[in-house]
Design a protein around this motif. Structure first.
Motif, PDB file in Angstrom:
ATOM      1  N   SER A 102      13.336  -5.669 -12.300  1.00 43.60           N
ATOM      2  CA  SER A 102      12.031  -6.233 -12.630  1.00 43.60           C
ATOM      3  C   SER A 102      11.492  -5.676 -13.935  1.00 43.60           C
ATOM      4  O   SER A 102      10.297  -5.683 -14.150  1.00 43.60           O
ATOM      5  CB  SER A 102      11.071  -5.999 -11.475  1.00 43.60           C
TER       6      SER A 102
ATOM      7  N   TRP B 227      -0.786   1.531 -18.122  1.00 42.73           N
ATOM      8  CA  TRP B 227      -1.624   2.466 -17.404  1.00 42.73           C
ATOM      9  C   TRP B 227      -2.550   3.201 -18.346  1.00 42.73           C
ATOM     10  O   TRP B 227      -3.731   3.341 -18.088  1.00 42.73           O
ATOM     11  CB  TRP B 227      -0.758   3.478 -16.645  1.00 42.73           C
TER      12      TRP B 227
ATOM     13  N   GLN C  62       2.096  -8.740 -12.052  1.00 41.57           N
ATOM     14  CA  GLN C  62       3.358  -8.318 -12.655  1.00 41.57           C
ATOM     15  C   GLN C  62       4.473  -8.163 -11.624  1.00 41.57           C
ATOM     16  O   GLN C  62       5.640  -8.101 -11.966  1.00 41.57           O
ATOM     17  CB  GLN C  62       3.153  -6.976 -13.366  1.00 41.57           C
TER      18      GLN C  62
ATOM     19  N   ARG D   2      -6.860  12.443  -4.332  1.00 44.15           N
ATOM     20  CA  ARG D   2      -5.530  12.932  -3.953  1.00 44.15           C
ATOM     21  C   ARG D   2      -5.484  13.246  -2.462  1.00 44.15           C
ATOM     22  O   ARG D   2      -4.523  12.933  -1.778  1.00 44.15           O
ATOM     23  CB  ARG D   2      -5.160  14.223  -4.713  1.00 44.15           C
TER      24      ARG D   2
ATOM     25  N   THR E  52      14.174  -1.542  -9.664  1.00 47.43           N
ATOM     26  CA  THR E  52      13.433  -1.217 -10.873  1.00 47.43           C
ATOM     27  C   THR E  52      13.981  -1.982 -12.055  1.00 47.43           C
ATOM     28  O   THR E  52      13.273  -2.699 -12.734  1.00 47.43           O
ATOM     29  CB  THR E  52      13.582   0.285 -11.184  1.00 47.43           C
TER      30      THR E  52
ATOM     31  N   ALA F 193       0.970   4.043  -2.893  1.00 42.42           N
ATOM     32  CA  ALA F 193       0.697   5.453  -2.580  1.00 42.42           C
ATOM     33  C   ALA F 193       1.854   6.333  -3.037  1.00 42.42           C
ATOM     34  O   ALA F 193       1.648   7.370  -3.687  1.00 42.42           O
ATOM     35  CB  ALA F 193       0.466   5.609  -1.078  1.00 42.42           C
ATOM     36  N   ILE F 194       3.067   5.912  -2.715  1.00 39.59           N
ATOM     37  CA  ILE F 194       4.217   6.728  -3.077  1.00 39.59           C
ATOM     38  C   ILE F 194       4.396   6.780  -4.579  1.00 39.59           C
ATOM     39  O   ILE F 194       4.840   7.776  -5.145  1.00 39.59           O
ATOM     40  CB  ILE F 194       5.481   6.160  -2.387  1.00 39.59           C
ATOM     41  N   ASP F 195       3.996   5.728  -5.246  1.00 42.15           N
ATOM     42  CA  ASP F 195       4.180   5.662  -6.687  1.00 42.15           C
ATOM     43  C   ASP F 195       3.211   6.570  -7.443  1.00 42.15           C
ATOM     44  O   ASP F 195       3.353   6.793  -8.635  1.00 42.15           O
ATOM     45  CB  ASP F 195       4.010   4.219  -7.151  1.00 42.15           C
ATOM     46  N   ARG F 196       2.223   7.079  -6.735  1.00 43.81           N
ATOM     47  CA  ARG F 196       1.260   7.922  -7.431  1.00 43.81           C
ATOM     48  C   ARG F 196       1.718   9.378  -7.461  1.00 43.81           C
ATOM     49  O   ARG F 196       0.958  10.304  -7.216  1.00 43.81           O
ATOM     50  CB  ARG F 196      -0.133   7.790  -6.787  1.00 43.81           C
ATOM     51  N   ARG F 197       2.978   9.520  -7.818  1.00 46.01           N
ATOM     52  CA  ARG F 197       3.570  10.841  -8.010  1.00 46.01           C
ATOM     53  C   ARG F 197       3.298  11.809  -6.870  1.00 46.01           C
ATOM     54  O   ARG F 197       2.770  12.898  -7.071  1.00 46.01           O
ATOM     55  CB  ARG F 197       3.058  11.453  -9.311  1.00 46.01           C
ATOM     56  N   VAL F 198       3.624  11.392  -5.669  1.00 48.50           N
ATOM     57  CA  VAL F 198       3.423  12.289  -4.540  1.00 48.50           C
ATOM     58  C   VAL F 198       4.607  13.251  -4.453  1.00 48.50           C
ATOM     59  O   VAL F 198       5.671  12.991  -5.013  1.00 48.50           O
ATOM     60  CB  VAL F 198       3.305  11.510  -3.209  1.00 48.50           C
TER      61      VAL F 198
ATOM     62  N   ARG G  78       7.633   0.383 -10.518  1.00 44.15           N
ATOM     63  CA  ARG G  78       8.270   1.257 -11.495  1.00 44.15           C
ATOM     64  C   ARG G  78       8.655   0.514 -12.762  1.00 44.15           C
ATOM     65  O   ARG G  78       8.943   1.115 -13.781  1.00 44.15           O
ATOM     66  CB  ARG G  78       9.531   1.865 -10.875  1.00 44.15           C
ATOM     67  N   GLY G  79       8.717  -0.788 -12.650  1.00 48.87           N
ATOM     68  CA  GLY G  79       9.079  -1.565 -13.827  1.00 48.87           C
ATOM     69  C   GLY G  79       7.895  -1.809 -14.754  1.00 48.87           C
ATOM     70  O   GLY G  79       8.062  -2.287 -15.870  1.00 48.87           O
TER      71      GLY G  79
ATOM     72  N   LEU H 102       7.959  -0.942  -4.576  1.00 52.44           N
ATOM     73  CA  LEU H 102       7.998   0.314  -5.314  1.00 52.44           C
ATOM     74  C   LEU H 102       8.808   0.122  -6.583  1.00 52.44           C
ATOM     75  O   LEU H 102       8.420   0.549  -7.674  1.00 52.44           O
ATOM     76  CB  LEU H 102       8.634   1.389  -4.425  1.00 52.44           C
ATOM     77  N   ALA H 103       9.920  -0.549  -6.425  1.00 51.68           N
ATOM     78  CA  ALA H 103      10.777  -0.810  -7.564  1.00 51.68           C
ATOM     79  C   ALA H 103      10.050  -1.671  -8.591  1.00 51.68           C
ATOM     80  O   ALA H 103      10.126  -1.412  -9.792  1.00 51.68           O
ATOM     81  CB  ALA H 103      12.041  -1.492  -7.102  1.00 51.68           C
ATOM     82  N   GLY H 104       9.333  -2.667  -8.091  1.00 52.30           N
ATOM     83  CA  GLY H 104       8.579  -3.505  -9.003  1.00 52.30           C
ATOM     84  C   GLY H 104       7.555  -2.686  -9.778  1.00 52.30           C
ATOM     85  O   GLY H 104       7.420  -2.809 -10.998  1.00 52.30           O
TER      86      GLY H 104
ATOM     87  N   LEU I 163       0.832  -1.208   0.000  1.00 55.98           N
ATOM     88  CA  LEU I 163       0.000   0.000   0.000  1.00 55.98           C
ATOM     89  C   LEU I 163       0.863   1.253   0.000  1.00 55.98           C
ATOM     90  O   LEU I 163       0.599   2.206  -0.737  1.00 55.98           O
ATOM     91  CB  LEU I 163      -0.938   0.005   1.215  1.00 55.98           C
TER      92      LEU I 163
ATOM     93  N   LEU J 103      -5.218  10.158  -0.618  1.00 52.79           N
ATOM     94  CA  LEU J 103      -3.876   9.608  -0.746  1.00 52.79           C
ATOM     95  C   LEU J 103      -2.936  10.220   0.285  1.00 52.79           C
ATOM     96  O   LEU J 103      -2.233   9.519   1.010  1.00 52.79           O
ATOM     97  CB  LEU J 103      -3.370   9.876  -2.160  1.00 52.79           C
ATOM     98  N   TYR J 104      -2.974  11.542   0.343  1.00 48.26           N
ATOM     99  CA  TYR J 104      -2.087  12.215   1.298  1.00 48.26           C
ATOM    100  C   TYR J 104      -2.503  11.923   2.737  1.00 48.26           C
ATOM    101  O   TYR J 104      -1.657  11.799   3.622  1.00 48.26           O
ATOM    102  CB  TYR J 104      -2.031  13.720   1.029  1.00 48.26           C
TER     103      TYR J 104
ATOM    104  N   VAL K  22      15.921   2.442  -5.055  1.00 46.75           N
ATOM    105  CA  VAL K  22      14.701   2.178  -5.781  1.00 46.75           C
ATOM    106  C   VAL K  22      14.963   1.824  -7.233  1.00 46.75           C
ATOM    107  O   VAL K  22      14.456   0.855  -7.755  1.00 46.75           O
ATOM    108  CB  VAL K  22      13.772   3.387  -5.668  1.00 46.75           C
TER     109      VAL K  22
ATOM    110  N   ARG L   1      -6.715   3.023 -18.544  1.00 46.01           N
ATOM    111  CA  ARG L   1      -7.529   4.221 -18.373  1.00 46.01           C
ATOM    112  C   ARG L   1      -8.501   4.408 -19.528  1.00 46.01           C
ATOM    113  O   ARG L   1      -9.639   4.778 -19.360  1.00 46.01           O
ATOM    114  CB  ARG L   1      -6.644   5.449 -18.204  1.00 46.01           C
TER     115      ARG L   1
END
Lengths: 407, 314, 297
Positions: free
Chosen positions: C294, B205, B226, C21, C291, B110-115, B198-199, B194-196, B106, C24-25, C287, B209
């Motif tokens: 994978s 995406w 994935q 959003r 990346t 969350a972090i991956d959603r461009r925060v 990003r791959g 997170l790294a996964g 989670l 999320l925050y 990170v 959408r």
């Protein structure tokens, strides 16, 4: 045996490099505050006698033991190591890994000044193997004077009936009756203090020294279980897992009435600026007239190095010196092992204890007479019993007995 | 780079085994594996043999050769604490591994959603991994203590109904340990996940959408599968950690209340060094080791068959 | 040619400040609260006097910002008769951690590479054994390892403790690299084989550069583990090479002695500074590393 113990050559090879003249590498676990200051007394005395002290301190019983046994196995033991005077060391002595200090001991200590029970604990096959630094007494009750006053308790309770009546008063005053450290080793100390109070010194020795299990079946022992169980009603919800010093802090803050534990907790009162007799009081656990004592001692592994043997004798001499004994105990909160030292510098609680030592009203702690495995089994049983009010006395007694068999 | 080389060799048969199979014995590779083999044979296997051997002796403080048959095992299974430990580590393992995976995932999503301030968030969630548990365990002990911790604070603030007293209750204490474990390890899982994430291809995406697939379903049915290798790595690391858990328990509850948070690794440690009961400790370790083998080997075997089948189908 | 190390997040593009959003925050903030709570208590405690700790509430702010406990923890906290704080073992920790991390990561990389691509006979058995090895509690290794290092003449030496860390790091590093290489397209490897490159050349010229990010990841994990190790350092390193954590343990651990919580907190944070700084500095690679691993997960 060849498989198990390092060969003598290995012993010689490793340790010759280590020692010149009177250097002693001393292993101990006394690393915090007053403990460290107490060690310093010994190291200073050793240095004053021409020795060189190399400190090898490892805090925490398990870690210290792991490192120490490893060094024994590798054939590289330290010159000396502190231990509880008892079975913890006897296996090593039996395996021929330890030097005796019989000559040094008798040269330093005149006959009759060390209580016989202590002497028994440090002697094996007629020879003294350990140099005791002092002893801790485990059957104490420390209480907050202001809390007692607030609850209308005028004197420290001397029987369990009085004790529970007093606890009820504290409860009624809205305070915590017993500051409880809910860790099994602390609960074990309390339980054994209760056992002593109900079965008496003679039966206590019979049970824990001679492993006479018939004592467990007596109504007196059942009474101890009963008293101990009743204490559950007088502890707060935060008790499980609590460190002893956090429990002591409750007494210091005058939020809790009493703490039952060993005399080592005195240091906590002292550092908080409390004065015995004004801020806090000390008494033996109710209906008890003797002390449960636990002696710490230096032990001396065979290093195969003649210089180190001399250093060991010198260290034993330093430890047993009357002045050192008194100063060490003052800092560590323990009692000197010799009855002929000047103890006027010790506090009021210690004075009570010293009187009992002089009258031979002391019994050895189970840790000094029974194996660590058996003692571990005790803690498991006691911890489980206190945590679970639904556990019957019978079930507990059975588990407690099993500790003897399983150890 | 990756795609190019892939295209260049599409003609050759897939499956690595065929490549190496065609060649002579890979001498250099065997030489390169020598250290690993030596470590496995001498240290891991050697220790295992030693452990089993000692568990059949009367060893107390020091290793001894006095044969004792299976009496140490008899003692082991006669000890209530051992069976409690096994039960506890199972509960702990499930809650801890799943909890850390879910929280980690989670957080990663969350972090991956461009925060904003991504690295700040990441460090915040990862720092527990770097601190010695001797003291952070004490922090959790305080926080979960009903008299001084979160519960006391909440009640003082007027939330009289608020209760958080897991560490003091035999039935809940193991969950408290798991909670602290999750706190310690979730950051690590987050980084792996997170790294996964990003791959995963950006086109994917866009496609989801356009198709109007709801986000939660995208994650559940497309993203999660994935993440396979990351999930596997994290799962293995956490499981190994769960089985070996020791300092977490010591620092937080020391096994209590009663024996409600005792675990096998602590049992072994206590027996080894505090109770001078080497025979019992090695018996415990032997049981633990064979249990792990009994679980791990079929899984590895099944995975191997599965991979081979997949390759065969390709 | 696609950049295998995308620097930015690839989630859906952020929209304006929608409810999602905000949610999320909010989630991140609540999570951060959970994660930072122990750190907060630690930090405030490290500034309080013992009297204040005894009497005040655990969340309360210190009465004043008193750095003396930090100073004491670093340079004068006593452990036994030596009063030099945790700083004593700092360089020893560096001397142990640097070679042990490099060696164990390289060993894991080579082993993972050989297991993934070359698969000499016995590979599966070896990997299974390594995996199972990861489940064994380290403590059980102690006595046999002591005997072994003593026989090799490595007991109580820097080389000995480094070797021990490499041995115990094998399951973790091998697992990381094997899974990493499993995700690299085998075609890449085959192409190099066709070009006539041998085992070491492929490793050195192709795999190592490709796995640079994973080297960082595995390196950080091993570094954290080795830096924080206490028991192995205590047993195998010898008195002259004791790591910082031994001193930390001596300051922080006690059964019947006093506990100076303020100094304990400070000492703990100070001891962890090196891994913490490493996370901070290498956060990006950490990170990115996984990346790349994978890409074709």
């Amino acid at each position: 045996m060849r498989l198990l113990l390092p060969s003598l050559t290995a012993l010689l090879l490793v340790s010759t490099a280590q020692a010149q003249d009177l250097t002693a590498e001393v292993a101990h676990s006394w690393t915090s505050g007053g403990e460290a200051a107490a060690v310093k007394v010994i190291s200073d005395a050793f240095t004053a006698r021409g020795g060189t002290w190399v400190d090898w301190s490892v805090a925490g019983f398990e870690s210290a033991n792991a490192a120490y046994i490893s060094r024994l196995l590798a054939g590289d033991p330290p010159t000396a190591k502190t231990a509880v005077a008892g079975p913890e060391v006897t296996e090593l002595i039996a395996q021929g890994l330890m030097n005796d200090i019989d000559t040094a001991f008798h040269a330093a200590v005149p006959d009759g000044v060390v209580p016989q029970v202590v002497l028994d604990a440090i002697t094996m096959d007629g020879k003294v193997y350990m140099a005791p630094t002092g002893m801790h007494a485990g059957s104490w009750m420390f209480y907050s004077m202001p809390v007692f006053e607030k609850a209308g308790i005028t004197e420290a309770p001397t029987s369990w009936d009085e004790f529970f009546a007093a606890m009820d008063k504290i409860k009624a005053a809205g305070l915590v009756p017993i500051a409880w450290g809910g860790q099994s080793w602390q609960e074990g100390i309390v339980f054994h203090a209760v056992v002593l109070s109900t079965i008496g010194a003679e039966a206590f020795t019979k049970l824990y020294k001679d492993s006479d299990l018939s004592v467990i079946d007596t109504p007196e022992f059942a009474e101890a279980v009963n008293v101990f169980g009743r204490m559950r009603d007088y502890v707060d919800a935060g008790a499980p897992g609590r460190n002893w010093n956090d429990a002591t802090a409750m007494v210091i803050r005058d939020e809790a009435g009493v703490q039952l534990l060993s005399d080592f907790i005195k240091g906590e009162f002292t550092t908080a600026g409390e004065t015995p007799g004004i801020d806090y009081g000390c008494a033996l656990t109710p209906s008890t007239d003797s002390l449960i004592f636990l002696a710490d001692a230096f032990t001396f592994p065979k290093t195969g190095n003649a210089d180190e043997d001399k250093a060991q004798a010198l260290l034993a001499e330093a430890v047993l010196d009357p002045r050192v004994q008194a100063d060490f105990s003052a800092l560590k909160g323990s009692l000197p092992i010799r009855t002929d030292v000047d103890t006027s510098g010790l506090d009021a609680c210690a004075q009570t204890a010293i009187e009992l030592v002089k009258q031979d009203k002391i019994v050895p702690d189970a840790a000094m007479t029974l194996s660590p495995a058996i003692n571990g089994g005790f803690k498991d049983a006691v911890g489980a019993f206190f945590a679970d009010p639904a556990m019957t006395s019978e079930a507990f007694i059975e588990q407690y007995k099993a500790a003897f068999a399983n150890g | 780079m990756v795609d190019q080389s892939g295209a260049r060799t599409t003609a050759s048969p897939p499956g690595r085994s065929k490549v190496t199979g065609r060649l002579r014995l890979p001498v250099a590779a065997m030489a390169a594996l020598t250290p690993a083999w030596l470590i496995i044979l001498l240290v891991y296997l050697g220790t295992t043999v030693w452990t089993v051997q000692i568990s059949l002796t009367k060893s107390r403080m020091l290793p001894s050769s006095e044969f004792a048959g299976l009496s140490q095992y008899q003692r082991l299974f006669g000890t209530a604490r051992w069976s409690n430990s096994i039960e506890n580590v199972l509960t702990f393992g499930v809650v801890y591994v799943l909890g850390a995976m879910v929280v980690g995932l989670l957080l990663a999503i969350a972090i991956d959603r461009r925060v904003r301030f991504e690295s700040a968030w990441r460090t915040m969630f990862l720092y527990p991994y770097a601190l010695s548990f001797i003291v952070t365990g004490l922090m959790w002990q305080w926080l979960m203590n009903p008299e001084i911790g979160i519960q006391a604070t909440a009640r003082a603030a007027g939330l009289g109904w608020f209760t958080f007293d897991w560490t003091t209750r035999s039935d809940m204490a193991i969950y408290a340990v798991a909670l602290a474990g999750i706190w310690q390890s979730a950051g690590l899982v987050m980084v792996l996940m997170l790294a996964g994430l990003r791959g995963i291809d950006a086109d994917l995406w866009r496609a989801t959408r356009i198709e109007g697939i709801p986000m939660w379903r995208t994650y559940l049915t497309i993203v999660l599968p994935q993440l396979g290798p990351s999930v596997a790595t994290a799962f293995m690391l956490l499981t190994m950690g769960a089985v070996r858990t020791f300092d977490l328990v010591v620092a937080l509850t020391n096994g209590g209340p009663g024996q409600s948070t005792e675990v096998p690794a602590k049992f072994i440690m206590d027996s080894l060094f505090a109770r001078q009961d080497l025979g019992l400790a090695t018996a415990g370790a032997t049981v633990m080791l064979f249990t792990v083998m009994a679980v791990t080997i079929p899984i590895l075997y099944a995975r191997d068959i599965w991979t081979r089948r997949q390759n065969g189908r390709l | 040619m696609r950049d295998p190390f995308p620097a930015t997040a690839r989630g859906q593009r952020p929209q304006r400040l929608t409810t999602a959003r905000i949610g999320l925050y909010a989630f991140l903030l609540i999570a951060a609260l959970f994660f930072l709570l122990p750190a907060y208590v630690m930090i405030v405690t490290s500034f309080k006097s013992m009297g204040e700790i005894r009497s005040a509430q655990i969340f309360s702010l210190p009465q004043m910002l008193d750095w003396s406990y930090w100073l004491e923890a670093w340079s004068s906290a006593c452990a036994g008769v030596n009063c030099n704080g945790v700083s004593v073992g700092f360089w020893n920790s560096v001397k142990i951690t640097v070679p042990a991390t490099i060696l164990s990561v390289l060993l894991g990389a080579v082993t993972g590479y050989a297991l993934s691509f070359w698969k000499p006979p016995g590979s599966k058995l070896l990997f299974a054994a390594i995996t199972i090895g990861g489940f064994i509690p380290l403590q059980i290794f102690l006595f046999p390892m002591v005997r072994a290092t003593a026989a090799l003449g490595l007991y109580n030496s820097l080389a000995g403790i480094v070797l021990v860390h490499v041995v115990f790091g094998l399951p973790l590093t091998t697992l990381l690299f094997r899974n990493y290489y499993a995700a690299i397209p085998v075609e890449l490897f085959k192409a190099a084989r066709v070009d006539g490159a041998g085992f070491w050349r492929i490793f050195y010229a192709l795999m190592l550069p490709l796995s640079l990010p994973m080297l960082v990841v595995a390196g950080l994990m091993q570094m954290t583990g080795i830096w924080n190790d206490f028991l192995l350092g205590l047993v195998f390193a010898g008195r002259d090479n004791l790591p910082m954590t031994v001193q930390l343990n001596n300051i922080v651990t006690t059964t019947t002695g006093q506990r100076e919580y303020n100094v304990h907190m400070a000492a703990t944070v100070l001891t962890a500074l090196v891994p913490l700084v490493a996370y901070f500095v290498s956060g990006r690679w950490f990170v990115r590393g996984i990346t790349a691993g994978s890409v074709k997960g």
